[in-house]
Design an enzyme around this catalytic site. Structure first.
Site, PDB file in Angstrom:
ATOM      1  N   SER A   1       1.204   3.350  62.183  1.00 62.99           N
ATOM      2  CA  SER A   1       2.492   2.659  62.317  1.00 62.99           C
ATOM      3  C   SER A   1       3.664   3.325  63.171  1.00 62.99           C
ATOM      4  O   SER A   1       4.571   2.457  63.061  1.00 62.99           O
ATOM      5  CB  SER A   1       2.677   2.897  60.755  1.00 62.99           C
ATOM      6  OG  SER A   1       1.918   2.230  60.046  1.00 62.99           O
TER       7      SER A   1
HETATM    8  C1  59J Z   1      -3.917   3.884  56.075  1.00 66.52           C
HETATM    9  C2  59J Z   1      -5.529   2.889  58.767  1.00 66.52           C
HETATM   10  C3  59J Z   1      -7.387   2.145  60.069  1.00 66.52           C
HETATM   11  C4  59J Z   1      -7.780   1.396  61.309  1.00 66.52           C
HETATM   12  C5  59J Z   1      -4.744   2.836  54.987  1.00 66.52           C
HETATM   13  C6  59J Z   1      -3.982   5.282  55.960  1.00 66.52           C
HETATM   14  C7  59J Z   1      -5.775   0.328  59.184  1.00 66.52           C
HETATM   15  C8  59J Z   1      -6.672  -0.610  59.936  1.00 66.52           C
HETATM   16  C9  59J Z   1      -8.774  -0.980  61.458  1.00 66.52           C
HETATM   17  C10 59J Z   1      -5.248   3.529  53.906  1.00 66.52           C
HETATM   18  C11 59J Z   1      -4.191   5.766  54.669  1.00 66.52           C
HETATM   19  C12 59J Z   1      -4.945   4.990  53.737  1.00 66.52           C
HETATM   20  C13 59J Z   1      -8.296  -1.188  63.066  1.00 66.52           C
HETATM   21  S1  59J Z   1      -0.364   3.537  54.130  1.00 66.52           S
HETATM   22  O1  59J Z   1       0.703   4.217  58.626  1.00 66.52           O
HETATM   23  O2  59J Z   1      -2.040   1.517  56.615  1.00 66.52           O
HETATM   24  O3  59J Z   1       3.580   5.894  56.387  1.00 66.52           O
HETATM   25  O4  59J Z   1       2.683   7.430  55.009  1.00 66.52           O
HETATM   26  O5  59J Z   1      -5.858   3.891  58.883  1.00 66.52           O
HETATM   27  O6  59J Z   1      -4.886  -0.045  58.722  1.00 66.52           O
HETATM   28  O7  59J Z   1      -6.428  -1.736  59.826  1.00 66.52           O
HETATM   29  O8  59J Z   1      -5.464   5.413  52.621  1.00 66.52           O
HETATM   30  N1  59J Z   1       1.599   4.479  55.545  1.00 66.52           N
HETATM   31  N2  59J Z   1      -1.226   3.402  56.973  1.00 66.52           N
HETATM   32  N3  59J Z   1      -4.347   2.272  57.809  1.00 66.52           N
HETATM   33  N4  59J Z   1      -6.338   1.685  59.302  1.00 66.52           N
HETATM   34  N5  59J Z   1      -7.628  -0.132  60.788  1.00 66.52           N
HETATM   35  C14 59J Z   1       0.721   3.116  55.486  1.00 66.52           C
HETATM   36  C15 59J Z   1       0.059   2.785  56.672  1.00 66.52           C
HETATM   37  C16 59J Z   1       1.126   3.402  58.023  1.00 66.52           C
HETATM   38  C17 59J Z   1       1.668   5.142  55.001  1.00 66.52           C
HETATM   39  C18 59J Z   1       1.315   5.493  53.970  1.00 66.52           C
HETATM   40  C19 59J Z   1      -0.417   5.247  53.817  1.00 66.52           C
HETATM   41  C20 59J Z   1      -2.492   2.670  57.096  1.00 66.52           C
HETATM   42  C21 59J Z   1       2.010   4.944  52.707  1.00 66.52           C
HETATM   43  C22 59J Z   1      -3.488   3.249  57.367  1.00 66.52           C
HETATM   44  C23 59J Z   1       2.901   6.362  55.506  1.00 66.52           C
HETATM   45  O9  59J Z   1       2.249   2.908  57.848  1.00 66.52           O
END
Ligand code: 59J
Length: 557
Positions: A292
């Site tokens: 992100s």
């Molecule tokens: C995630 C991913 C992996 C790769 C999801 C992290 C994807 C995805 C395919 C679930 C932990 C989790 C290519 S959520 O960084 O969404 O800012 O602290 O690793 O989404 O599609 O248990 N941000 N992170 N996703 N993958 N593929 C959110 C997000 C992010 C957070 C937390 C966790 C993910 C609130 C991450 C943050 O903004």
């Protein structure tokens, strides 16, 4: 009469021959005596003289931080060496010598025996001159001395990856010591000397060529900020029991690297049983999916496209979106979000909808313009250029996941460089570690878009996922990230990288900072929980060190 004259001639001839024979024999005898007897004689008197060409080691240049603090410094030492054959003749004093060298006698004798075919073996290297003098005072036959330099790293493990180290022969092996070896090493000199059998230089006959000392090298790093970043990273890594981590701090106005630290680290002053995985300068060599932390650049494309303004609203209801066969979820149903809200809550759904409405090439081009896919060229050997997929017709799911940070790989310094383009008001500014790169700034987004992004990123720290990045006295703008790592069976729910990328003070950024924590263990693993607090503590200290006026005085009061 004739016969008489003939006889006299013959006698004269014989006398002549006899004379020459006697003279020749005497001369030969004289030469032999001189070389054998006298030489031995001189030898016994220890007065034998041999002429040798001695190399004079050059003093290696110092590596300093931006304020002149030494990061690598060479001090004179003495190395003792021996001619085993000669040493074996001095049988009596070998034990005394072994004792002084604190080596068991039998072991020492064995070593000398083993090497008796060689003309040269080191007895002990890099001794303090006083200790060496004590041993040389024994005047052991066959023992010689040589002046060398020992490289010392006052910053120890704090600056280990950046500075690198040299080998015992003063040659750069890693880091700046390697990449700037030519600059630092100088040129050894040569001199003709007359030396006695102890190897002491009886007198210099003449310098053949003077040693040219190496040149000093000043890095952009501020050792005080380096210590701060190192300390906070180290305590976070151990507290969250993480595998590794990096912190990079940049000066916004100049693009200079003020701090660059990694965990695990090592002590460059004592590299016995070195764990090689700790030697890698991860901040420039390790690549990972940024997740992100790239969302602000996708939002920048939306704003630059003219299709959206900062108040545009995207409906993320019901909290997930199907793209092709894949369902992309948000942690909750955030409903309608403005672009700032998508950043503040790090909504995957919001960014996906945005990306699919934009020209995919424009997103790829923005990522490329902020530096993803090219090395920063700061002059550290082994820097990775990361991975930016070649642009081609993407499926919708690839467009979506690329837009929120998957399918490309970056290094911590590249991530820092990308945030510098926002902090600088839309200018891509080269990073520098040594000297200043020419300010060949280029604009990658408009000043207005950069200003909009900073306001959105400020919401992350004030009320979004990055609230732990905020500080008492200075405002913060940044982005959290939590990326699952790819394991054997695809993305692994148990292994994450936690990020915080940001700048401070938000109104007019002076510093950019990147915190990357690799594989924190335990139930806390989000960028907001693990990396954001490190950012806050490092930046609070750094801004004070740089006497930056607190811009939250009213709040802090
Ligand atoms: C995630 C991913 C992996 C790769 C999801 C992290 C994807 C995805 C395919 C679930 C932990 C989790 C290519 S959520 O960084 O969404 O800012 O602290 O690793 O989404 O599609 O248990 N941000 N992170 N996703 N993958 N593929 C959110 C997000 C992010 C957070 C937390 C966790 C993910 C609130 C991450 C943050 O903004």
């Amino acid at each position: 009469m004739d016969k008489l004259v003939g006889k006299i001639d013959a006698i004269r001839l014989y006398l002549m021959i006899a004379f020459f024979v006697v003279v020749t024999v005497t001369l030969c005898a004289r030469v032999i005596v001189l070389n054998v007897v006298d030489n031995d004689f001189l030898q016994d008197q220890g007065d034998a003289r041999t002429i040798r060409i001695k190399r004079i080691n050059a003093h290696r240049g110092m590596i300093q931080d931006r304020r002149g603090k030494p990061l690598a410094i060479s001090s004179p030492v003495v190395s003792l060496w021996a001619k085993p054959k000669e040493l074996l003749k001095a049988d009596a004093s070998i034990d005394e010598l072994a004792q002084k060298l604190e080596v068991p006698t039998h072991e020492f004798r064995a070593k000398i025996e083993r090497n008796k075919g060689k003309g040269f073996i080191y007895l002990r290297r890099h001794l303090p001159p006083a200790v060496a003098d004590e041993i040389l005072a024994l005047k052991t036959k066959g023992v010689y001395s040589e002046r060398e330099y020992h490289r010392y790293y006052p910053g120890g493990e704090v600056t280990a990856h950046l500075v690198g180290f040299t080998d015992i022969d003063d040659r750069g092996q890693e880091g700046i010591e390697l990449s700037f070896d030519e600059w630092l090493k100088g040129t050894p000199g040569k001199k003709k000397v007359l030396q006695n059998r102890y190897g002491d230089i009886v007198r210099d006959i003449m310098p053949v060529s003077e040693a040219q000392p190496g040149k000093n090298l000043e890095l952009s790093v501020d050792l005080r900020i380096q210590y701060l970043a190192y300390r906070e990273l180290k305590s976070a890594i151990s507290y969250f029991n993480a595998k590794a981590g990096s912190v990079v701090i940049l000066d916004v106005q100049t693009g200079e690297i003020l701090a660059l630290v990694n965990q695990p680290s090592f002590n460059p002053n004592n590299r016995t049983n070195l764990d090689l995985s700790a030697v890698r300068n991860r901040a420039v060599t390790d690549i990972f999916e940024p997740g992100s932390t790239v969302k602000p650049f996708t939002v920048a494309v939306a704003l630059e496209s003219g299709e959206y303004t900062k108040n545009s609203v995207v409906d993320t209801h019901p909290g997930f979106i199907k793209v092709g066969a894949k369902t992309i979820p948000d942690p909750a149903n955030y409903g309608e979000l403005d672009l700032g809200g998508i950043i503040e809550k790090s909504s995957q759904v919001g960014i996906t909808k945005l990306a699919l409405s934009l020209d995919e090439y424009e997103i790829w081009n923005m990522f490329s313009s902020v530096g993803f896919g090219e090395s920063t060229g700061i002059g550290v050997l082994g820097e990775s250029s990361g991975f930016l997929p070649s642009h081609r017709r993407w499926k919708d799911i690839e467009r979506a996941t690329f837009a929120y940070g998957y399918g490309l790989q970056v290094t911590p310094v590249q991530l820092a460089a990308s945030y510098l383009t926002i902090a600088s008001g839309g200018i891509k500014r080269p990073l520098s570690l040594v000297g200043r790169s020419p300010m060949d700034d280029q604009r990658v987004m408009s000043r207005a878009v950069a200003a909009d992004l900073i306001k959105m990123l400020q919401r992350v720290a004030e009320s979004g996922t990055g609230s732990k990045a905020s500080m008492e006295a200075y405002s913060v703008a940044g982005k959290t990230g939590t990326a699952r790592k790819v394991g054997k069976a695809g993305y692994d729910d148990t292994r994450h990288i936690a990020f915080f990328a940001g700048m401070t003070p938000a109104e007019s950024p002076r510093l950019v900072g990147i915190v990357m924590i690799d594989e924190p263990k335990g139930d806390q693993y989000g960028g907001g929980a693990i990396a954001a607090p490190v950012f806050s503590r490092v930046m609070a200290g750094a801004l004070r060190l740089l006497n930056v006026t607190p811009n939250y005085l009213d709040k802090a009061a």
